[in-house]
Design a protein around this motif. Sequence first.
Motif, PDB file in Angstrom:
ATOM      1  N   ARG A  41       0.828  -1.204   0.000  1.00  0.00           N
ATOM      2  CA  ARG A  41       0.000   0.000   0.000  1.00  0.00           C
ATOM      3  C   ARG A  41       0.864   1.257   0.000  1.00  0.00           C
ATOM      4  O   ARG A  41       0.569   2.226  -0.717  1.00  0.00           O
ATOM      5  N   GLN A  42       1.920   1.260   0.791  1.00  0.00           N
ATOM      6  CA  GLN A  42       2.822   2.406   0.816  1.00  0.00           C
ATOM      7  C   GLN A  42       3.467   2.624  -0.546  1.00  0.00           C
ATOM      8  O   GLN A  42       3.636   3.760  -0.998  1.00  0.00           O
ATOM      9  N   ASN A  43       3.804   1.533  -1.222  1.00  0.00           N
ATOM     10  CA  ASN A  43       4.417   1.650  -2.540  1.00  0.00           C
ATOM     11  C   ASN A  43       3.438   2.215  -3.565  1.00  0.00           C
ATOM     12  O   ASN A  43       3.832   2.952  -4.473  1.00  0.00           O
ATOM     13  N   GLN A  44       2.157   1.879  -3.425  1.00  0.00           N
ATOM     14  CA  GLN A  44       1.145   2.447  -4.314  1.00  0.00           C
ATOM     15  C   GLN A  44       1.111   3.967  -4.187  1.00  0.00           C
ATOM     16  O   GLN A  44       1.037   4.687  -5.190  1.00  0.00           O
ATOM     17  N   VAL A  45       1.166   4.445  -2.953  1.00  0.00           N
ATOM     18  CA  VAL A  45       1.165   5.890  -2.721  1.00  0.00           C
ATOM     19  C   VAL A  45       2.434   6.519  -3.292  1.00  0.00           C
ATOM     20  O   VAL A  45       2.389   7.551  -3.980  1.00  0.00           O
ATOM     21  N   TYR A  46       3.564   5.887  -3.020  1.00  0.00           N
ATOM     22  CA  TYR A  46       4.848   6.421  -3.489  1.00  0.00           C
ATOM     23  C   TYR A  46       4.907   6.486  -5.012  1.00  0.00           C
ATOM     24  O   TYR A  46       5.330   7.496  -5.594  1.00  0.00           O
ATOM     25  N   GLU A  47       4.467   5.423  -5.681  1.00  0.00           N
ATOM     26  CA  GLU A  47       4.497   5.412  -7.141  1.00  0.00           C
ATOM     27  C   GLU A  47       3.538   6.440  -7.727  1.00  0.00           C
ATOM     28  O   GLU A  47       3.813   7.046  -8.767  1.00  0.00           O
ATOM     29  N   ARG A  72       1.431  -5.583 -10.054  1.00  0.00           N
ATOM     30  CA  ARG A  72       0.240  -4.742 -10.179  1.00  0.00           C
ATOM     31  C   ARG A  72       0.325  -3.439  -9.388  1.00  0.00           C
ATOM     32  O   ARG A  72      -0.499  -2.540  -9.581  1.00  0.00           O
ATOM     33  N   THR A  73       1.302  -3.316  -8.502  1.00  0.00           N
ATOM     34  CA  THR A  73       1.446  -2.062  -7.760  1.00  0.00           C
ATOM     35  C   THR A  73       2.220  -1.014  -8.556  1.00  0.00           C
ATOM     36  O   THR A  73       2.355   0.122  -8.103  1.00  0.00           O
ATOM     37  N   TYR A  74       2.719  -1.397  -9.726  1.00  0.00           N
ATOM     38  CA  TYR A  74       3.459  -0.463 -10.570  1.00  0.00           C
ATOM     39  C   TYR A  74       2.671  -0.187 -11.842  1.00  0.00           C
ATOM     40  O   TYR A  74       2.143  -1.107 -12.472  1.00  0.00           O
ATOM     41  N   ALA A  75       2.624   1.076 -12.216  1.00  0.00           N
ATOM     42  CA  ALA A  75       1.898   1.464 -13.420  1.00  0.00           C
ATOM     43  C   ALA A  75       2.752   1.218 -14.663  1.00  0.00           C
ATOM     44  O   ALA A  75       3.980   1.348 -14.620  1.00  0.00           O
ATOM     45  N   ASP A  76       2.094   0.836 -15.763  1.00  0.00           N
ATOM     46  CA  ASP A  76       2.786   0.756 -17.040  1.00  0.00           C
ATOM     47  C   ASP A  76       3.132   2.171 -17.498  1.00  0.00           C
ATOM     48  O   ASP A  76       2.450   3.143 -17.155  1.00  0.00           O
ATOM     49  N   GLU A  77       4.195   2.274 -18.273  1.00  0.00           N
ATOM     50  CA  GLU A  77       4.614   3.566 -18.808  1.00  0.00           C
ATOM     51  C   GLU A  77       4.625   3.489 -20.327  1.00  0.00           C
ATOM     52  O   GLU A  77       4.811   2.415 -20.909  1.00  0.00           O
ATOM     53  N   SER A  78       4.443   4.621 -20.977  1.00  0.00           N
ATOM     54  CA  SER A  78       4.563   4.674 -22.431  1.00  0.00           C
ATOM     55  C   SER A  78       5.126   6.029 -22.818  1.00  0.00           C
ATOM     56  O   SER A  78       5.007   7.007 -22.072  1.00  0.00           O
ATOM     57  N   MET A  93      -0.097   8.331   5.950  1.00  0.00           N
ATOM     58  CA  MET A  93       0.654   7.580   4.955  1.00  0.00           C
ATOM     59  C   MET A  93       1.898   8.354   4.519  1.00  0.00           C
ATOM     60  O   MET A  93       2.993   7.792   4.392  1.00  0.00           O
ATOM     61  N   LEU A  94       1.755   9.660   4.316  1.00  0.00           N
ATOM     62  CA  LEU A  94       2.898  10.484   3.933  1.00  0.00           C
ATOM     63  C   LEU A  94       3.929  10.547   5.058  1.00  0.00           C
ATOM     64  O   LEU A  94       5.138  10.600   4.806  1.00  0.00           O
ATOM     65  N   SER A  95       3.456  10.529   6.285  1.00  0.00           N
ATOM     66  CA  SER A  95       4.374  10.547   7.430  1.00  0.00           C
ATOM     67  C   SER A  95       5.253   9.300   7.438  1.00  0.00           C
ATOM     68  O   SER A  95       6.448   9.364   7.749  1.00  0.00           O
ATOM     69  N   VAL A  96       4.660   8.160   7.080  1.00  0.00           N
ATOM     70  CA  VAL A  96       5.424   6.913   7.019  1.00  0.00           C
ATOM     71  C   VAL A  96       6.459   6.981   5.896  1.00  0.00           C
ATOM     72  O   VAL A  96       7.621   6.596   6.077  1.00  0.00           O
ATOM     73  N   LEU A  97       6.058   7.484   4.725  1.00  0.00           N
ATOM     74  CA  LEU A  97       6.990   7.598   3.603  1.00  0.00           C
ATOM     75  C   LEU A  97       8.150   8.522   3.951  1.00  0.00           C
ATOM     76  O   LEU A  97       9.300   8.269   3.575  1.00  0.00           O
TER      77      LEU A  97
END
Length: 223
Positions: free
Chosen positions: A8-14, A195-201, A47-51
């Motif tokens: 979940r933290q990685n989703q926010v970060y990405e 799935r926690t990372y978005a595709d890029e183009s 969540m931002l405090s944790v990051l």
Amino acid sequence: MRERLTERQNQVYEFLRTYVRRNGKPPTLKEIGAHLDIRSTNGVFKMLSVLEAKGYIVRTKHEARGIEIVDEVALADDEPPGVMMLKLKEGVGKRARVMTSETADHPLPRSRKPLLLDPKLLPDDADLDDCLGVTASDDGMNGAGVRKGDTVVVEEMSWKDIPNGAMAAVFFYDRVVIRRFEYADKRLHFRAADRTYADESARPDDPEFFVIGRALVLLRTLG
């Protein structure tokens, strides 16, 4: 080394990284909550405090968009971002040599630390003169077996020579990632296997993206 993020933290970060890259500024707390379905502003704040505590962002108090992504390259003790010279094992073939920035066709930064490798580990059709080592900077291909910190041997080549569906090393936004490559609709597509990372183009001429080449071999230290 920074502490690993939860899913979940990685989703926010990405989301933060992607938003800043595309908009040139960080999102507001409301925008973060709306995108990630976090109902309360307090939930976003926590969540931002944790990051921030884990060293992934820095926040400025009393600013609506006071979020800064910590530069991963700056944490690497001035080493270039994840690209190593590849020194082929001495005495194996006439083409063994050391890759340096002077021999490259592009200004891709190289680490001062060489990677010693036996050419027998590489595919028979690989051009040994064009091989180098890169370090995967994220877990975007975790579903395909490539983890953050893994060393991947790459054969430098134009994106035009990489078949659709092959794994490729891509240098974008000052970091190296491994992604599944595809060229379609006149755009370069980089597919993640997590799935926690978005595709890029990107367009082929986008200066923020540079396809280093085809990924050949995965090297990992056990333990």
